[in-house]
Each structure stands twice: as C-alpha cells, then as structure tokens.
Design an enzyme around this catalytic site. Structure first.
Site, PDB file in Angstrom:
ATOM      1  N   GLU A  47       3.900 -10.998  -6.325  1.00 34.10           N
ATOM      2  CA  GLU A  47       2.790 -11.231  -7.317  1.00 34.10           C
ATOM      3  C   GLU A  47       3.238 -10.586  -8.642  1.00 34.10           C
ATOM      4  O   GLU A  47       2.581 -10.889  -9.568  1.00 34.10           O
ATOM      5  CB  GLU A  47       1.729 -10.382  -6.605  1.00 34.10           C
ATOM      6  CG  GLU A  47       1.697  -8.881  -6.551  1.00 34.10           C
ATOM      7  CD  GLU A  47       2.561  -8.408  -5.150  1.00 34.10           C
ATOM      8  OE1 GLU A  47       3.353  -9.236  -4.709  1.00 34.10           O
ATOM      9  OE2 GLU A  47       1.902  -7.440  -4.812  1.00 34.10           O
ATOM     10  N   LYS A  81     -10.819 -11.304 -16.455  1.00 31.19           N
ATOM     11  CA  LYS A  81     -10.992 -11.707 -17.722  1.00 31.19           C
ATOM     12  C   LYS A  81     -10.566 -12.728 -18.490  1.00 31.19           C
ATOM     13  O   LYS A  81     -11.421 -13.598 -19.139  1.00 31.19           O
ATOM     14  CB  LYS A  81     -10.504 -10.495 -18.405  1.00 31.19           C
ATOM     15  CG  LYS A  81     -11.071 -10.280 -19.689  1.00 31.19           C
ATOM     16  CD  LYS A  81     -12.331  -9.393 -19.918  1.00 31.19           C
ATOM     17  CE  LYS A  81     -12.656  -9.411 -21.575  1.00 31.19           C
ATOM     18  NZ  LYS A  81     -13.934  -8.649 -21.724  1.00 31.19           N
ATOM     19  N   GLY A 127       0.830  -1.124   0.081  1.00 34.09           N
ATOM     20  CA  GLY A 127      -0.160   0.044  -0.057  1.00 34.09           C
ATOM     21  C   GLY A 127       0.737   1.149   0.064  1.00 34.09           C
ATOM     22  O   GLY A 127       2.000   1.208   0.450  1.00 34.09           O
ATOM     23  N   CYS A 132       5.251  -6.174   1.593  1.00 32.92           N
ATOM     24  CA  CYS A 132       5.607  -4.752   1.663  1.00 32.92           C
ATOM     25  C   CYS A 132       4.742  -4.194   2.828  1.00 32.92           C
ATOM     26  O   CYS A 132       5.282  -4.348   3.857  1.00 32.92           O
ATOM     27  CB  CYS A 132       5.118  -4.338   0.262  1.00 32.92           C
ATOM     28  SG  CYS A 132       5.876  -2.514  -0.135  1.00 32.92           S
ATOM     29  N   TYR A 133       4.080  -3.334   2.391  1.00 34.86           N
ATOM     30  CA  TYR A 133       3.267  -2.541   3.642  1.00 34.86           C
ATOM     31  C   TYR A 133       2.653  -3.650   4.616  1.00 34.86           C
ATOM     32  O   TYR A 133       2.702  -3.339   5.826  1.00 34.86           O
ATOM     33  CB  TYR A 133       2.143  -1.699   3.203  1.00 34.86           C
ATOM     34  CG  TYR A 133       1.335  -0.885   4.237  1.00 34.86           C
ATOM     35  CD1 TYR A 133       1.909   0.445   4.308  1.00 34.86           C
ATOM     36  CD2 TYR A 133       0.500  -1.104   4.895  1.00 34.86           C
ATOM     37  CE1 TYR A 133       1.509   1.305   5.423  1.00 34.86           C
ATOM     38  CE2 TYR A 133      -0.248  -0.580   5.980  1.00 34.86           C
ATOM     39  CZ  TYR A 133       0.143   0.640   6.074  1.00 34.86           C
ATOM     40  OH  TYR A 133      -0.199   1.647   7.079  1.00 34.86           O
ATOM     41  N   ASP A 138     -17.778 -11.272 -22.741  1.00 30.37           N
ATOM     42  CA  ASP A 138     -18.454 -11.255 -21.544  1.00 30.37           C
ATOM     43  C   ASP A 138     -20.103 -11.883 -21.689  1.00 30.37           C
ATOM     44  O   ASP A 138     -20.369 -12.649 -21.104  1.00 30.37           O
ATOM     45  CB  ASP A 138     -18.284  -9.965 -20.459  1.00 30.37           C
ATOM     46  CG  ASP A 138     -17.070  -9.514 -20.510  1.00 30.37           C
ATOM     47  OD1 ASP A 138     -16.070 -10.200 -20.681  1.00 30.37           O
ATOM     48  OD2 ASP A 138     -16.830  -8.504 -20.252  1.00 30.37           O
ATOM     49  N   HIS A 163       7.680  -7.753  -3.851  1.00 33.46           N
ATOM     50  CA  HIS A 163       6.313  -8.249  -4.494  1.00 33.46           C
ATOM     51  C   HIS A 163       6.542  -9.342  -5.132  1.00 33.46           C
ATOM     52  O   HIS A 163       6.749  -9.424  -6.351  1.00 33.46           O
ATOM     53  CB  HIS A 163       5.827  -6.918  -5.406  1.00 33.46           C
ATOM     54  CG  HIS A 163       5.306  -5.710  -4.331  1.00 33.46           C
ATOM     55  ND1 HIS A 163       4.082  -5.643  -4.165  1.00 33.46           N
ATOM     56  CD2 HIS A 163       6.045  -4.826  -4.220  1.00 33.46           C
ATOM     57  CE1 HIS A 163       4.103  -4.330  -3.449  1.00 33.46           C
ATOM     58  NE2 HIS A 163       5.392  -3.935  -3.507  1.00 33.46           N
TER      59      HIS A 163
END
Ligand code: XMP
Length: 517
Positions: A174, A372, A55, A82-83, A230, A172
């Site tokens: 991710e 998606k 964050g 991280c945060y 979609d 990070h």
C-alpha cells in the site's frame, strides 16, 4: 450494490493507505477495527474480499490480536499484509517466530513462483523493490500454501493458497515505496476477488444524492459555509440533492483573506443560485477581540461568537431540521490501539461543535465515507471552480491566529491580507501551489528599523510559512529556492505599506505547529 472490500485493521500506521489504493482502483472499501468485526457486521457489509492490515503487535505474544473466526469462515478471498500475514499463518496452522534479522524500509523480493497476485506485474526469477517493516517472520506455512516470494529477512515474504484464494505478503504493497504495490492490490481486488471497479465519483454522487433525499425527506437543512473545500462540496452536493430545502449561512468574521468572502458569495449565490445568508459580523468579532492577545482567549472568543451568530441567523430563517457538516472519513475511522489493550478512540470532528444538540438538529454528513482527495474529485464533478476545490486548508479562526501575540486591528488585518495575497500569487506563478499543503504569511509583533529610499523606516516584520503534509498532523517546511524567497520578500516590502522585513519560517511539525498560535 457496488462491490466492496473490507479492510480489517490491526493498528498499522498505514492502514488508511490500503483503503485509498483500493478505492483508487475503483472499488469501494472501508476500514473496520479487528475487535469490532462480527459475523453480523460481515453479513451486513457483504465484502467480496477481505484485506488484513499490518499492526504493531507480535503474534508470538500472548493476548495479541487475532483474526476473527467469522472472517476465516466467510470463504471470501483474503490478503494478509505484514501482521495480517503472520496472523493468517499462525491461525491456519503455520508458525511465526521473532526474527533475528529485522527488516525496515527498502528491501528486495525474489520472485520464487508466479501467482495470481503477481500476474502481469512480476514474473518468476525477478527481483523487485518492496517496503518492509517487521521483526517477526513466518517460518512454516499452513497446509495448502506455497512460497511465491522470499527476501533476506523473510523466507516466506509472499505466500499463496490458490485453491482458497488466500494470500499473504510480509511487505507493504500500500505504500509508494513498493513501486508496483498498487498493481498487486488491484490484482487481488479485480482478478482474484472479481470486483468490477465501478466505484467512481459519478457513481458516488448519484448514491449520495439518493441517500440525502431519503434522510432529509421534506425537511429543511442548514449548512455553515466557510469557503473551504469540505463545506463548499457539502453545500454544492446538498443543493443538487434538495434544492431550495437548503440554506447556507456564511458567517463573515472579518478574518478572511483578500477576496475570499466575495468569491464565496459569487460562486454560491450568483453561480449556483443557492439560498445563501451572508452575515457580515466583522464589527462584532473584531469588537470582542479588541485588546486580546492570548491565543487561547482569541480562539475561544471566535468559536463562541461564531456559534451565537450562526444560531441567530438560523433562527431568523425559521430554523432547520438538519445541520450539514463536512465530516470526512479520516475523522470517522476508529483508531485501534493494540499495544495498550483493545481501547478504541473515536475521533469526532465538529466544525460548529455543540450546535446540533443546542438547536435540536440532526446531522447530515454526506462526506463521511470520503478521503480529502475524493472530496476534491467530487467537487469537480459538481462543477465547483478548480481554485476552490484545490484550496489549501484555512483555519476556522482565520487571520486572527496569524497576528500572534498582539491585538488584532483592522489595520493589521489589511497589512497581512496584502502580504499574504502577494505571497500566494508568487507561489501560484511559480507552479508550486499544489505541491504545498499550506502557505501563509504571519504578521509579527515586532517592528524593525529599515532604510527605504533615503529615509529611515520603522515597520512590522512578517514571516512567510509553507509546509508539506499529508494530514496536518506532521509537517515539513517547504524548501523554496533562494531566488523565489528573494522575489517574495522584495515584492512584499515594496508593495505593502507597513512591512519592511520578511523572514522565512523553517520549523517542522513536530516540534512546531503549522500555525503560529
Ligand atoms: P497546527 O497549527 O495545530 O494546525 O499544526 C494543524 C492544521 O489545523 C488547522 N487549524 C485549524 N483548523 N480550526 C480549524 O478549522 C482551528 O481552530 C484550527 N487551528 C489550526 C491548521 O491551519 C492546519 O491545517
């Protein structure tokens, strides 16, 4: 119930990527804003483990976000990123300081000790590439923790409390720039938290079908089909769940690309045997657009006419109890703003805005939990054709916003359709379609002089545009090789009567937008 991971969001730009990585490893995950997590919401969601996101705030500042006490009390494994790591340390008795050595971008982690997070991926003594983005850093550990990784800017870049199964990383895992990050997250969710990895599209499909049946009962559902990914997946899923209780309405505004309407009808009516109303309303739309050149006016006319036509068709079939919509997870996630106080904005997306309330219908949104790429996987699972499932986004107002600054006529639409089809065919032939977010042709409001054969020509110019993007919010122009550009230009000029010049749009977003209007 399948195993679930909770991601507590502190407002990082990349929190969504944590959810995606966890889901890719076969574990269901949701993102909840830190200030919405309560003991009750935790009991209802029943996570097997919790990941605390990064964050923009600093734990050293008064009033900055804290981990809800209920999260710390739950006793499930925790991973702070991280945060999230800094907040863990601060709240469990360690110390965080503003760093004088900020780390942004690529950094290297020295593996000081083995730990469950690194198992089978990184070994003690190794030096591994990671991605950092921090100013503050942990300088003293809470009781029970040990340092397992260090970096130049962070003496406690990876920490572990093995007994309590609490881990923290300053980098990070991710993002793709931490090449082994996904494996570290998998170690946390599978090995540490014991998740089974049984969240597959097949499992999701079965759950979604059961949920639709339960919500809809014997009611009737109407679904606006646009031919996009979609709405196509929503229609196919609902059909499998409730069969003839579903009616799809395809409002053809005459602003579709070459062959698109025919494909929608052939796939849904002929192949899937879905009850499909195909309303050719092109005369109505083009009549209302006659003489209009202002982009906003065009959009408003198309939006309002769409609702009128849809409503009329719905009335003709005797109404419905539910309206199905292709709302996706990124539209649903509440974004956290920690810098400007705990204000929370909810993005809500309505393809046919205003309709449910006007027609007194309830909403069915079976894709609300999906990203998606997961929608595409579900579409394949449902047997939709690959070219429909992998299709680029196409705007609701269609080709109307690709004939900028000028009146829309059938002649111009025909010219644009032909040029666009050639361009897309060349992109497919070159194997570039899937590397591009969106590609299209724009018919410019300018005629230029040319020489074709021995005579003078005076025809339209068109622009070709292609962009890469992950969410349509920002975009880069796609750098085509020159020979590709030359081939497309000469084919369009030779094969499309009415165009004698092709230009290449190399604008990124920002400052441009993807569409021209
Ligand atoms: P812009 O042009 O704003 O577009 O950069 C971002 C993305 O949104 C699509 N777009 C629309 N989609 N209705 C839609 O369903 C619309 O009115 C609309 N306008 C733009 C655009 O194609 C791109 O993917």
């Amino acid at each position: 119930m399948t195993d679930r991971i909770l991601i507590v969001d502190f407002g990082s730009q990349v929190t969504q990527l944590i959810a995606r990585r966890v889901r890719e490893s076969g574990v269901y995950s949701e993102i909840h804003p830190f200030n919405k997590v309560t003991a009750e919401s935790l009991a209802a969601y029943a996570p097997k483990a919790i990941i605390l996101s990064g964050g923009p705030a600093s734990v050293t500042e008064a009033g900055s976000p804290r981990i809800p006490q209920s999260v710390l009390d739950l006793g499930v494994p925790l991973l702070g990123i991280c945060y999230g790591q800094q907040a863990l340390c601060e709240q469990l008795g360690g110390k965080v300081e503003p760093g004088d050595h900020r780390e942004f971008g690529r950094a290297y982690l020295e593996i000081a000790e083995d730990c469950a997070l690194f198992h089978g991926v990184w070994a003690k003594g190794g030096r591994e590439q990671v991605w950092m983005s921090h100013g503050d850093r942990v300088v003293a550990l809470p009781p029970g923790f040990r340092v397992v990784g260090t970096s130049d800017g962070a003496p406690c870049a990876a920490i572990a409390n093995d007994e309590k199964k609490i881990y923290g990383v300053q980098f990070h895992p991710e993002v793709v720039h931490t090449p082994h990050g996904a494996q570290l997250l998998r170690n946390f969710t599978h090995a540490v938290a014991g998740c089974g990895g049984d969240w597959t599209m097949q499992a999701f499909k079965a759950q979604a079908i059961a949920a639709i049946r339960q919500q809809v009962g014997a009611g009737r559902v109407i679904c606006g089909l646009s031919g996009g990914v979609d709405s196509s997946v929503v229609a196919a899923l609902l059909h499998e769940a409730i069969g003839d209780q579903l009616t799809c309405v395809y409002v053809d505004h005459g602003l579709m690309r070459l062959g698109e309407s025919e494909q929608v009808v052939s796939v849904f009516r002929d192949q899937f045997k879905i009850h499909l109303v195909h309303k050719d309303a092109s005369d109505l739309f083009l009549g209302k657009l006659a003489g209009k050149t202002d982009p906003e006016e065009k959009r408003k006319i198309i939006g309002a006419t769409f609702i009128d036509v849809f409503e009329e068709e719905a009335r003709k079939i005797g109404g419905a109890d539910f309206l199905a919509q292709g709302t996706l997870y990124p539209d649903v996630i509440e974004s956290v703003s920690v810098i400007g106080g705990p204000s929370v904005t909810i993005k809500s997306h309505h393809n046919v805005g205003g309709l449910p309330a006007r027609m007194k219908m309830k909403l069915v949104e079976p894709l609300r939990e999906l990203f998606k790429d997961e929608v595409r996987a579900l579409g394949r699972e449902l047997g939709l054709p690959d070219d429909m499932v992998g299709r680029h986004p196409f705007p609701g107002p269609g080709l109307a916003i690709r004939i900028p600054g000028q009146e829309i006529t059938r002649d111009k639409l025909d010219i644009l359709r032909k040029a666009d089809a050639i361009y897309l065919e060349e992109i497919r032939n070159a194997g570039l379609y899937d590397a591009i977010w969106q590609a299209f042709t724009v018919l410019l409001p300018v005629r230029t002089v040319g020489v074709m054969g021995d005579s003078r020509s005076y025809d339209y110019a068109c622009a070709i545009r292609a962009v890469t993007s992950t969410d349509g919010m920002t975009a880069d122009f796609y750098p085509f090789p020159h020979d590709f550009l030359g081939r497309v230009a000469s084919r369009i000029i030779n094969e499309v009567k009415g165009i004698n010049r092709v230009t290449y749009d190399i604008t990124s977003k920002p400052p441009g937008t993807i569409e021209w209007e």
